[in-house]
Design a protein around this motif. Structure first.
Motif, PDB file in Angstrom:
ATOM      1  N   PRO A  32      45.963 -41.758 -26.206  1.00 46.59           N
ATOM      2  CA  PRO A  32      46.814 -42.692 -26.155  1.00 46.59           C
ATOM      3  C   PRO A  32      47.113 -43.480 -27.451  1.00 46.59           C
ATOM      4  N   ARG A  33      45.869 -44.045 -28.117  1.00 46.44           N
ATOM      5  CA  ARG A  33      45.646 -44.892 -29.220  1.00 46.44           C
ATOM      6  C   ARG A  33      46.249 -44.303 -30.457  1.00 46.44           C
ATOM      7  N   LYS A  34      46.318 -43.023 -30.656  1.00 44.86           N
ATOM      8  CA  LYS A  34      46.844 -42.257 -31.758  1.00 44.86           C
ATOM      9  C   LYS A  34      46.056 -42.660 -33.051  1.00 44.86           C
ATOM     10  N   GLY A  35      45.049 -43.153 -33.159  1.00 42.95           N
ATOM     11  CA  GLY A  35      44.173 -43.415 -34.388  1.00 42.95           C
ATOM     12  C   GLY A  35      42.931 -44.092 -34.149  1.00 42.95           C
ATOM     13  N   VAL A  36      42.271 -44.449 -35.111  1.00 40.57           N
ATOM     14  CA  VAL A  36      40.842 -45.176 -34.917  1.00 40.57           C
ATOM     15  C   VAL A  36      41.153 -46.457 -35.341  1.00 40.57           C
ATOM     16  N   LYS A  37      41.387 -47.423 -34.389  1.00 46.62           N
ATOM     17  CA  LYS A  37      41.819 -48.763 -34.795  1.00 46.62           C
ATOM     18  C   LYS A  37      40.807 -49.691 -34.283  1.00 46.62           C
ATOM     19  N   GLY A  38      41.015 -51.037 -34.784  1.00 46.55           N
ATOM     20  CA  GLY A  38      40.432 -52.158 -34.039  1.00 46.55           C
ATOM     21  C   GLY A  38      38.863 -51.990 -33.843  1.00 46.55           C
ATOM     22  N   PRO A  39      38.408 -52.166 -32.402  1.00 43.37           N
ATOM     23  CA  PRO A  39      36.735 -51.987 -32.329  1.00 43.37           C
ATOM     24  C   PRO A  39      36.267 -50.765 -32.593  1.00 43.37           C
ATOM     25  N   PHE A  40      37.048 -49.628 -32.365  1.00 43.12           N
ATOM     26  CA  PHE A  40      36.679 -48.212 -32.788  1.00 43.12           C
ATOM     27  C   PHE A  40      36.347 -48.078 -34.147  1.00 43.12           C
ATOM     28  N   VAL A  41      36.655 -48.782 -35.029  1.00 47.03           N
ATOM     29  CA  VAL A  41      36.035 -48.881 -36.405  1.00 47.03           C
ATOM     30  C   VAL A  41      34.719 -48.783 -36.499  1.00 47.03           C
ATOM     31  N   PRO A  42      34.165 -50.216 -36.188  1.00 46.13           N
ATOM     32  CA  PRO A  42      32.721 -50.210 -36.043  1.00 46.13           C
ATOM     33  C   PRO A  42      32.024 -49.479 -35.077  1.00 46.13           C
ATOM     34  N   GLN A  62      30.862 -37.997 -35.276  1.00 43.91           N
ATOM     35  CA  GLN A  62      31.713 -39.088 -35.625  1.00 43.91           C
ATOM     36  C   GLN A  62      33.136 -38.541 -35.821  1.00 43.91           C
ATOM     37  N   ARG A  63      33.404 -37.570 -36.388  1.00 47.12           N
ATOM     38  CA  ARG A  63      34.518 -36.934 -36.618  1.00 47.12           C
ATOM     39  C   ARG A  63      34.993 -36.351 -35.363  1.00 47.12           C
ATOM     40  N   ALA A  64      34.268 -35.964 -34.399  1.00 52.03           N
ATOM     41  CA  ALA A  64      34.739 -35.554 -33.155  1.00 52.03           C
ATOM     42  C   ALA A  64      35.096 -36.608 -32.114  1.00 52.03           C
ATOM     43  N   ALA A  65      34.404 -37.731 -32.273  1.00 50.36           N
ATOM     44  CA  ALA A  65      34.855 -38.934 -31.747  1.00 50.36           C
ATOM     45  C   ALA A  65      36.114 -39.562 -32.111  1.00 50.36           C
ATOM     46  N   ALA A  66      36.242 -39.615 -33.582  1.00 45.56           N
ATOM     47  CA  ALA A  66      37.547 -39.906 -34.200  1.00 45.56           C
ATOM     48  C   ALA A  66      38.736 -39.202 -33.813  1.00 45.56           C
ATOM     49  N   GLN A  67      38.394 -37.972 -33.788  1.00 48.72           N
ATOM     50  CA  GLN A  67      39.680 -36.982 -33.205  1.00 48.72           C
ATOM     51  C   GLN A  67      40.163 -37.103 -31.878  1.00 48.72           C
ATOM     52  N   MET A  68      38.975 -37.610 -30.939  1.00 54.49           N
ATOM     53  CA  MET A  68      39.313 -38.073 -29.614  1.00 54.49           C
ATOM     54  C   MET A  68      40.459 -39.183 -29.522  1.00 54.49           C
ATOM     55  N   LEU A  69      40.110 -40.052 -30.148  1.00 57.49           N
ATOM     56  CA  LEU A  69      41.132 -41.247 -30.147  1.00 57.49           C
ATOM     57  C   LEU A  69      42.541 -40.765 -31.080  1.00 57.49           C
ATOM     58  N   ILE A  70      42.441 -39.908 -31.904  1.00 60.87           N
ATOM     59  CA  ILE A  70      43.520 -39.936 -32.374  1.00 60.87           C
ATOM     60  C   ILE A  70      44.344 -38.917 -31.551  1.00 60.87           C
ATOM     61  N   ASP A  71      43.784 -38.196 -30.674  1.00 58.75           N
ATOM     62  CA  ASP A  71      44.635 -37.084 -29.937  1.00 58.75           C
ATOM     63  C   ASP A  71      45.038 -37.957 -28.554  1.00 58.75           C
TER      64      ASP A  71
END
Length: 202
Positions: free
Chosen positions: A41-51, A30-39
């Motif tokens: 174009p989305r720049k964070g864990v937002k919207g559908p990627f939270v659930p 989960q931490r690796a997947a979250a970091q992928m989003l942060i790095d």
């Protein structure tokens, strides 16, 4: 007796079912997947990627599909944003409406068109030819799970076979992530001056 679910954002209980886990509660995947989003174009864990973070491999793969459709598709940005809003209105998803409404305006869709779409119009006013084709294509696909020959021919003439495939996929992608958020009751971001969707007559 079976209870009928209410559209996301319109029921008596709107409490978030699957909020963002605390960092110390995430596993390594989960931490690796979250970091992928942060790095990315989305720049964070937002919207559908939270659930979706509950299933990090699925989240990563859906994120890549979404990135392609949003940032690399052959479709004009205005058509992609408008079709996304047709989906958001159809499934009553507040998050995608809040995010893509200003993007659609910036891409050139008229405010009156989006007002009509928000009110539930099947044929919003002031659409240009390409928006009308996208609206018909998305509406038919969402309601009938296919499109008529005239609608297919009109889309093919505008965007070619690649565009037709990518438009179909975009509609399916945003329906998918909207459904995930509707189940999770993922809230829309707080946006100044933004009007959320109202419930449509049932």
């Amino acid at each position: 007796m079976t209870m009928r679910p209410t559209p996301q954002g319109f029921g008596p209980d709107t409490s978030e079912r699957l909020p963002l886990p605390a960092a110390d509660m995430m596993n390594e995947a989960q931490r690796a997947a979250a970091q992928m989003l942060i790095d990315g174009p989305r720049k964070g864990v937002k919207g559908p990627f939270v659930p979706l973070l509950r299933s990090p491999v699925l989240m990563e793969r859906l994120a890549k599909v979404g990135e392609y459709l949003r940032f690399e598709s052959a479709l004009p940005a205005r058509i992609g944003e408008f079709a996304t809003l047709v989906v958001a209105r159809h499934v009553s998803n507040q998050f995608e409406w809040a995010i893509h409404h200003p993007l659609a305006l910036a891409a050139g869709t008229r405010a009156g068109t989006l007002d009509d779409l928000a009110a539930g119009s099947q044929c919003p006013r002031d659409m240009d030819e390409s928006e009308a084709v996208a609206c018909a294509f998305a509406g038919e696909l969402l309601q009938h799970h296919g499109v008529s020959d005239p609608t297919y021919a009109a889309a093919l003439a505008l965007w070619g076979e690649r565009g037709v495939v990518e438009l179909s996929t975009l509609i399916g992608y945003f329906a998918c992530v909207s459904w995930v958020m509707n189940v999770a009751r993922t809230p829309a971001p707080a946006t100044e001056g933004f009007s959320p969707l109202s419930a449509l007559p049932r």
